[in-house]
Structures are given as C-alpha cells and as structure tokens.
Design an enzyme around this catalytic site. Structure first.
Site, PDB file in Angstrom:
ATOM      1  N   GLU A   1     156.083 -25.589   5.106  1.00 39.84           N
ATOM      2  CA  GLU A   1     155.151 -24.712   4.400  1.00 39.84           C
ATOM      3  C   GLU A   1     155.638 -23.261   4.389  1.00 39.84           C
ATOM      4  OE1 GLU A   1     151.382 -25.342   6.268  1.00 39.84           O
ATOM      5  OE2 GLU A   1     151.799 -24.013   7.966  1.00 39.84           O
TER       6      GLU A   1
ATOM      7  N   TYR B   1     153.631 -37.306   2.574  1.00 41.11           N
ATOM      8  CA  TYR B   1     152.384 -37.432   3.325  1.00 41.11           C
ATOM      9  C   TYR B   1     151.239 -37.235   2.332  1.00 41.11           C
ATOM     10  CZ  TYR B   1     148.925 -37.031   6.983  1.00 41.11           C
ATOM     11  OH  TYR B   1     147.828 -37.247   7.783  1.00 41.11           O
TER      12      TYR B   1
ATOM     13  N   GLY C   1     156.677 -31.966   9.050  1.00 42.55           N
ATOM     14  CA  GLY C   1     156.032 -31.143  10.065  1.00 42.55           C
ATOM     15  C   GLY C   1     155.448 -29.895   9.425  1.00 42.55           C
ATOM     16  N   ARG C   2     155.326 -28.826  10.205  1.00 39.71           N
ATOM     17  CA  ARG C   2     154.756 -27.594   9.664  1.00 39.71           C
ATOM     18  C   ARG C   2     155.805 -26.622   9.131  1.00 39.71           C
ATOM     19  NH1 ARG C   2     152.473 -24.361  12.772  1.00 39.71           N
ATOM     20  NH2 ARG C   2     152.549 -25.308  14.843  1.00 39.71           N
TER      21      ARG C   2
ATOM     22  N   CYS D   1     157.588 -36.645   4.547  1.00 45.42           N
ATOM     23  CA  CYS D   1     156.313 -36.086   4.981  1.00 45.42           C
ATOM     24  C   CYS D   1     155.973 -34.787   4.233  1.00 45.42           C
ATOM     25  CB  CYS D   1     156.338 -35.910   6.499  1.00 45.42           C
ATOM     26  SG  CYS D   1     154.709 -35.728   7.249  1.00 45.42           S
ATOM     27  N   HIS D   2     155.916 -33.661   4.947  1.00 42.27           N
ATOM     28  CA  HIS D   2     155.624 -32.375   4.320  1.00 42.27           C
ATOM     29  C   HIS D   2     156.881 -31.705   3.752  1.00 42.27           C
ATOM     30  CE1 HIS D   2     151.873 -32.910   6.530  1.00 42.27           C
ATOM     31  NE2 HIS D   2     151.361 -31.869   5.905  1.00 42.27           N
TER      32      HIS D   2
END
Length: 387
Positions: free
Chosen positions: A286, A332, A282-283, A312-313
């Site tokens: 980061e 990802y 997800g976000r 993923c992320h």
C-alpha cells in the site's frame, strides 16, 4: 499424481519457517506432502514459533502462524512415504519423548529413506538412536546431545550450514533451507532443469512473512539467483515482516514476523539483468504503490514481457503501475477494488489457494496458494523438477 510422497513431522511451537518453507516448496516441485502431529488429526492446527536473533545471548521467540495439518498421525505408516522432514523449534523437545515418534523415525532410517532434519529437530534423531557415527550439524545448542548420541558433529560456521551423510540431511537453522531442500530433492532422486534464472523480489516493511520467505527460498533451492530489494535500503538491511493469519475474525489478524534480510540495493539494482519479478503481499504494497521508482520498475518488467508473480495485496502495486489493463488476475478479496479500477478482469479466488496465469502474469490470493504460485512461475521460467 505426485511421483514422490514425503512426511512432515510436526508439533506445537515448531519454528514457523522451518515447517512452511519445506512444506510448500516441495509441493510446488510436484512432491506430495503429508503433515502430521501425534495426538492430532487432519484439519487440526499446530501453533508455530518465530525464532530469531535479536542481539541477546540466545534467540527470541514470538507467536507464528497457525499451521493446518493435512493428515492424521495415527493413520500413517512409514511404508507409504519416500522421505521424512523434521522441522525445528521447540516441538522436538517433547516429540523426542514420544516412543511412537521415535519408532517412526527408526523405520525411515532402517529403510535408508531420506531424512531431512533442521535446527532442534536433531533432538528427535538423537533420541531415536539414528545418528551413531553419522556426520550431522544442528543449531549449536543441540551439539551436546548429538555428541552424547555418538554423532560426528559438524560445527555450523554459519547458520546456513548443511551436512549430508548418506540418507541423512541436517541443517543448522532455516537459513540453511536453500541447500537443505536441494539436498533432500537430490536424495529423493530428483533433478532440476532450467534453473539458471535471476529473479528479483520487491520488498517493503511489513510485507507478509510467508509471502516473501517461502517463494524466496523455494526459488533459491532450485538453484536460481534471487535478490531482494527495498526502496531506500541496501544489501544487508532488514525489513520487518507481518504475520497475517486467519483466526476466525472478520479479517486477518496480524502479529510481528521475522526480520527479512535484503540482498541488494534498490537504488543500484539493474532490473534488466533479471528474468522475473516477485511481489509479496502484506501491508508493504500500500505504500510501495506510491513510489514512482517502484512503479517504473514494474512497468519495465511488464513492457518487456518478463514474468511477474504477485500475491495477495501485491496487486495494489500492479494496479497503481497501470499494468493490469486487459489482464485477468486474482488477489486477496479486499484488493478486488484495486484490480477492477486498474482495468483488470477479476478472477474469484475460490478457494483462497487458487492462482492464475495470464500471459506473463501470475497472481495469487494469499499464502496458502504458494505451491500453485511458485509452480506457475516455474512454468513461465521453464524450470522443471523431475524424479
């Protein structure tokens, strides 16, 4: 070949968690799962709904992920399956009016095959006439229908309430999934070995909805102790999540997901007491990758050779922590840059549900890979489901 095969009865605007968590958890345990919907065929999608309390007198609904069916309703027979799972949400309201659906449910009931139904799914059981003199629970609003159908109502003192009466397993909401899935596995003749493990989830605001809840509840259902922490938050605090989906655009779309409740405090957690670390995508990654305490925690798991599963992320955090040097991994596709610059050897996720294990590291590209992702982590932890 899977030793057990179960059917998942779907419909438009079924609850998002209530379809995907059992669907992917059961596959991770080695159970084959066919997902069908009346009037639809394999490859078609069902819309899902996010249902959760927001302080009002009833739950709030927003759009969930698109759920892809993998079998055609008109081509299946109850004889080909060992059990049936019925998600809740709004779909059961109209599925309970479909005579073909009710006939299918009766066949499972008459054969005394395990039936697991959650939340509003019990509307279908009531309409099929299979709850007479049977103990069951459900979302509280379903109580009048179940009583009218002759069921023995069990009040859900919490929304994690489950009830088991012979081959019939019922749950109040998706909060009941760990026990709900565990009871269903036992009803299928399954047993779990090696589940005395402690697993830590590294969470953050706007992590991907499925990527935290599916592995979290899948591991809980096995009997593992699972904690979820987030920097600057404590036990009982919530993290908002993001629904990342593939809807024909050049990149994924985003919608608001469920709020995820943390179980422990990041500041006071003893990382050394856990056997494995899971990092959702997800976000969130980061910004978590900028947090020195987060990076130190990740390095600690890697230095001790403990399993780390990241999807993923999430690999943005692994790269920032400097633990990818000499490791083969996927992510990802847009995170390839982080992996390569972090010293990792890139493994192409083709197809997108492909996952890889390299030593103590399990990596996946996106939530469609959860069955492999959870299964590979189970293998590293020595957890096995047998039938």
């Amino acid at each position: 070949m899977a030793s057990k095969k179960v059917l998942l009865l779907c419909g438009d605007y079924m609850e998002d968690y209530e379809v995907m968590v059992p669907f992917q958890a059961l596959q991770a345990y080695g159970v084959a799962v066919d997902a069908v919907c009346p009037g639809k065929k394999a490859g078609d999608i069902c819309r899902t709904a996010v249902h959760q309390g927001t302080g009002h007198q009833t739950y709030f609904e927003s759009r969930g992920h698109n759920f892809a069916l993998n079998a055609s309703f008109d081509e299946i027979s109850a004889n080909g399956y060992d059990g049936l799972v019925i998600p809740g949400g709004r779909a059961p309201e109209y599925l309970a009016m479909d005579e073909k659906v009710l006939d299918l449910v009766r066949k499972f009931s008459d054969a005394k095959k395990p039936i697991a139904s959650v939340c509003h799914g019990q509307l279908i059981l009531a309409a099929a006439g299979v709850v007479q003199n049977r103990s069951c629970t459900a979302y509280p609003a379903v109580k009048p229908v179940l009583l009218a159908a002759g069921a023995k109502w069990e009040e859900p003192d919490t929304m994690a309430k489950c009830s088991a009466d012979g081959n019939l397993i019922t749950g109040a909401t998706y909060d009941s999934h760990p026990e709900f899935i565990s009871l269903f596995i036992k009803a299928l003749g399954g047993s779990v070995a090696g589940s005395n493990k402690r697993i830590l989830f590294l969470c953050g605001d706007y992590m991907e909805d499925y990527e935290v809840m599916v592995p979290f509840q899948s591991l809980q259902a096995l009997g593992c102790h699972v904690d979820a922490v987030c920097p600057d938050k404590g036990a009982g605090d919530k993290c908002p999540t993001a629904i990342h989906d593939f809807e024909g655009d050049q990149t994924y779309s985003e919608k608001p997901g469920h709020d995820f409740t943390l179980t422990a405090s990041f500041e006071s957690v003893d990382a050394s007491s856990y056997d494995a670390l899971v990092i959702p995508g997800g976000r969130a990654p980061e910004y978590l990758a900028l947090n020195g305490k987060v990076l130190s925690l990740v390095k600690g798991f890697m230095d001790k050779g403990k399993p780390i599963a990241s999807i993923c992320h999430g690999q943005q955090i692994l790269s920032a922590a400097g633990v990818l040097k000499g490791k083969k991994c996927t992510a990802y596709p847009a995170v390839k840059l982080n992996v390569v610059l972090g010293g990792g050897t890139w493994l192409e996720p083709n197809p997108i549900d492909r996952c890889f294990t390299d030593g103590n590291l399990v990596t996946g590209a996106a939530w469609p890979g959860h069955p492999e992702f959870v299964s590979q982590l189970m293998a590293l932890l020595g957890i096995k489901v047998s039938f």
